[in-house]
Design a protein around this motif. Structure first.
Motif: not given
Length: 947
Positions: A208-212
């Protein structure tokens, strides 16, 4: 010292600190912009945290499912996941950021013993809508919503992962129930329909992708009445791979392991994490139940994750795929679940008609039969399907002659002449004739006894009518498949076999449990080639205490012990006498572990057996100078990043038992378990008190010993490394005095430890141990007296029936039982006698009974040199005494003071930790209770009161 470098390092540290403060400030601002700081907790990720376990959650629930969904079906599960329960409280699953403010502020008791939930069902229903900070890795619905919320339900958990940077990470979800995960309003993971079972170490594994800044995550859990848990971790790739490796890799290759003929196998999407499975072809193979390759092909993972099964007949198979450099396997069954039992029943009936050997191969039919009626919906992947797969594999391995994998075995116990059973797993990675190290999974009381009846009876419909049948098969179902398969995985990895005994559903304060364990070990060694220098003990909870107790009795038999969540409490089946329990307590015999490596593994929050028990035992070991290791894991151990099974197996690696050490310390509170390595305690001066010997072989050839409460010590010459080399010329010094072997003991080297101690009779505890409990831990027969007239015979019949019923309920088999005139000379020579009531004057052994010092006259009882005046007519006496004709055997006499009708007060003889027990009905009590307990001296003439 280079001060320039130090100043530079200091300036760099200051700059880094300021940068960190700016980053935190930025994240706080981002949080404030979202406006969720009051009702959604935050977890940090990305600053020196390569893996984060989310332990702070906004919990909302439970939402009770409708009445029609209060039993499991796949359709009910689908309806539960389709319905948006948040809409009922002003929120939305699609936009869960819009949920209302929290509405509850209730205490969550993480110290409560959740194993006692059923006993507290009268308490109030609990609904939560609040932030909960978990001291454990897992979210446990039965901890959050105890008592009247024991129904099918749905719950939500919401948290905020605050990331210091944009990052592609791995989402790791562990759990034992269906779950759906959203990340930033996008669905990240959904359990396949019917993915139900006991705790998986990795349920979902996906990138998955975590955004800042803020990343909101929500979990929706489908909950059964009890035992629903999940755990969410966010990890960088390297940490994720390390976590997966620690847990033994991906164990579930398939979404379901029962497949209808012609339908494809559906591979789990978890494998996409490894080796760029997203593209390219991957090879696989399928083996049949005889381990022959029947399919060898490849699949294009860019198109689908399905393995075709066309052309394969119904039956058991194993899929093998190389994942992350290792060949992973999983058993599956092509066929219809409702036909599995009938298929194997027919096959076993045919097989046993043509085999002269025991029918052990088909014992697992009991497990298949037991679960068949409960399999209303075959979507229960880890509950029903895997159990059926494991039971089927046992039958296949037996009937096909496979030497590896799970097998069920029977043996006839010397204790009662009835069948007992054990489960064995032989690793696939060890050659057929190669001696294999063995881990014994020491049981605690939860597992029961397996299908304890004649094997032929398991193959008939009559077994279904047997009122004890469900109990007889219960250990099969209690030993859940996930647990067995997980152990099998580590056995294959480390090359160890695993033995699963059952110890007659008893704790090891009970001598019959120890006898059962020794018999099981002996039976397994007759079947399998075992490396006897590498036998290990491993036990969970009370099984951990049982492991330690067994090693204390027989330290020279085991190479190491690993105790998980140690519980040393003697309930629920203690031997019923405090002095006997003290004489055999773990604490009083801990010195015997000096040469046996000991490991304790304990969860920091395991309420059923709190961490304090392991800490206290470690403190005891330290004070005694006994080396022991303690690993404290999070939660109840199974949810920690470290794997409690791997910790045990790593501890066992390369450890071997000592056969003949130079220095021995051995303690015992009984004569039956009295030897270790090359010494034996010959007799205890004062029964039921600890006797000890410390023996040392000096370089000069002298053997020096110190003893306490011991009248003599025997040197076991066969266990010394120099064997029979003129041991009679040894210099033996005991308690500072040079000692010679006792006269008359040809071939044995027995040395007097207390010269001033004189035995009054040869008929002593060296020959027969006592107490009453010991009588039923060796071969015994219940003998019903036929004397005393019709009233006396009625009482004898009632007492005998009570004992028989107790033995059936506790051990699931009948005892040997005879009338007094049926007892043979062979019975008297080979077995302990449990004599109930008055013996007939025509009995062959009436003259033997007359020599036992017990009589009842009027309102008094005479026992040896003791006269006891009882109150009322309902006194009952139970007394153990050596058989006067065969002094190595015991006679237990059970007599009522009068012929008045009454029930036997404590028919569980295995709990009697005294030689004599007297029962009465105290004024106002209304029932028989023990009022006096005694033990005999070594001459079996004088009694000492212990109660």
């Amino acid at each position: 010292m280079d001060t320039t470098i130090n100043k530079r390092s200091f300036r760099i540290a200051i700059i880094a600190g300021v940068a960190a403060l700016i980053a935190v400030s930025t994240l706080i601002d981002a949080r404030a912009e979202d406006g969720r700081e009051k009702d959604i907790p935050r977890m940090q990720f990305g600053q020196r945290s390569e893996i984060t376990t989310i332990t702070s959650w906004r919990i909302i629930g439970p939402f009770k499912l409708p009445d029609e969904d209060q039993s499991y079906t796949i359709e009910g599960e689908e309806r539960a996941f389709k319905k948006d329960y948040l809409a009922g409280i002003g929120g939305s699953e699609a936009e869960f950021m819009k949920i209302a403010d929290p509405t509850t502020n209730k205490n969550v008791d993480f110290s409560s013993d959740t194993s006692q939930l059923n006993r507290k069902a009268e308490n109030e229903y609990t609904f939560l809508d609040q932030v909960v900070d978990f001291p454990i890795p897992q979210v446990s619905s039965y901890t959050l919503f105890p008592y009247k919320s024991a129904h099918f339900k749905v719950m939500y958990a919401i948290s905020n992962i605050v990331s210091y940077t944009d990052a592609d990470v791995t989402l790791i979800v562990s759990g034992n129930s269906p779950v759906k995960i959203w990340l930033n309003n996008e669905i990240a993971a959904t359990s396949p329909n019917g993915s139900v079972g006991n705790a998986q170490q990795i349920q979902h594994l996906t990138r998955v992708h975590l955004k800042k800044g803020n990343n909101f995550i929500m979990a929706k859990l489908y909950c059964f009445p009890y035992l629903n848990e999940f755990c969410v971790r966010i990890a960088e790739e390297a940490s994720a791979k390390s976590f997966i490796k620690e847990k033994g890799g991906i164990r579930d290759l398939l979404e379901h392991c029962f497949v209808e003929p012609g339908k494809p196998l559906i591979l789990t999407r978890n494998i996409l994490f490894f080796n760029n499975w997203e593209s390219g072809e991957r090879n696989y193979e399928i083996r049949d139940a005889k381990h022959q390759i029947v399919v060898k092909s490849s699949i294009d993972t860019t198109k689908n994750l399905e393995v075709p099964t066309l052309g394969l007949e119904e039956g058991l198979y194993t899929l093998g795929i190389n994942i992350d450099g290792k060949n992973r396997t999983q058993m599956f069954y092509i066929g219809y679940p409702e036909k599995v039992y009938s298929t194997y029943k027919s096959r076993c009936e045919s097989y046993t008609k043509n085999q002269s050997a025991a029918n052990d191969s088909c014992l697992s039919l009991a497990g298949l039969q037991n679960i068949d009626g409960d399999a209303k919906d075959k979507g229960f992947r880890l509950d029903w399907q895997k159990k059926a797969i494991v039971y089927s594999s046992m039958i296949e391995n037996g009937t096909n002659g496979n030497t590896h994998g799970f097998r069920m075995h029977s043996y006839v116990s010397r204790v009662d002449g009835r069948y007992q059973y054990f489960l064995f797993y032989r690793p696939k990675t060890v050659g057929e004739k190669q001696p294999v190290p063995m881990v014994i999974e020491v049981p605690h009381n939860a597992y029961g006894t397996i299908a304890s009846q004649d094997p032929d009876a398991l193959l008939t419909k009559e077994s279904q009518k047997d009122p004890y049948f469900k109990l007889k098969a219960q250990c099969l179902t209690n030993r859940d498949a996930n647990y067995l398969l997980r152990l099998a995985m580590f056995c294959d990895e480390y090359g160890y076999a695993c033995l699963f005994p059952f110890a007659r559903n008893r704790q090891f304060e009970d001598p019959v449990a120890v006898t059962d364990m020794l018999e099981v070990m002996g039976a397994a060694k007759k079947i399998y080639a075992i490396d006897e220098d590498r036998v290990y003990l491993r036990g969970f909870c009370r099984g951990g205490g049982n492991s330690i107790k067994l090693a204390e009795h027989f330290p020279d038999q085991f190479a190491a012990i690993s105790s998980i969540n140690l519980n040393v409490n003697p309930e629920p089946y203690p031997v019923w006498n405090i002095r006997w329990r003290i004489a055999n307590s773990i604490a009083n015999l801990v010195d015997n572990l000096r040469l046996v490596p000991l490991q304790l593994v304990h969860g920091s929050h395991f309420a059923h057996s709190p961490l304090k028990q392991s800490l206290d035992f470690m403190r005891l070991c330290k004070n005694k100078g006994i080396p022991a290791q303690l690993s404290i894991l999070e939660g109840d151990t199974q949810w920690d990043e470290k794997d409690e099974y791997r910790i045990s197996f790593e501890f066992f690696r390369d450890k071997r038992r000592l056969r003949s050490p130079d220095t021995i310390t051995y303690k015992t509170g009984q004569n039956k378990y009295s030897s270790a390595y090359w010494v034996r305690i010959n007799n205890l001066i004062e029964p039921f008190k600890i006797g000890s010997v410390t023996a040392k072989r000096e370089k000069t050839g002298t053997i020096s010993m110190t003893t306490q409460n011991v009248d003599g010590v025997e040197i076991l010459k066969e266990n010394l490394p120099d064997g029979n080399k003129e041991l009679d010329k040894l210099n033996v010094v005991i308690n500072g005095k040079k000692t010679s072997p006792s006269a008359g003991d040809e071939g044995r080297f027995i040395y007097k430890a207390q010269p001033d101690y004189q035995e009054n009779s040869s008929n002593n505890r060296r020959l027969v141990e006592g107490p009453i409990a010991m009588a039923v831990s060796e071969p015994f027969v219940v003998v019903q007296g036929t004397g005393g007239g019709s009233e006396g015979q009625r009482v004898s019949q009632r007492f005998t029936n009570d004992i028989e019923k107790m033995w059936q309920q506790s051990h699931l088999v009948n005892t040997r039982k005879k009338l007094d005139y049926e007892v043979t000379t062979e019975d008297l020579r080979q077995m302990n006698i449990i004599l109930v009531g008055e013996i007939s004057t025509s009995s062959k052994f009436k003259q033997i009974i007359d020599k036992i010092p017990l009589s009842i006259q009027g309102d008094s009882i005479s026992i040896g040199d003791l006269k006891y005046k009882y109150v009322g007519e309902n006194a009952v006496i139970v007394m153990a005494y050596p058989n006067p004709q065969h002094p190595k055997k015991m006679i237990v006499m059970i007599k009522a003071a009068s012929n008045k009708e009454c029930a036997f007060p404590e028919p569980d003889l295995a709990r009697y930790g005294a030689d004599v027990a007297i029962f009465e009905i105290p004024e106002g009590s209304g029932k028989l209770v023990p009022v006096r307990q005694f033990i005999w001296d070594n001459s079996w003439r004088r009694l000492f009161r212990v109660m």
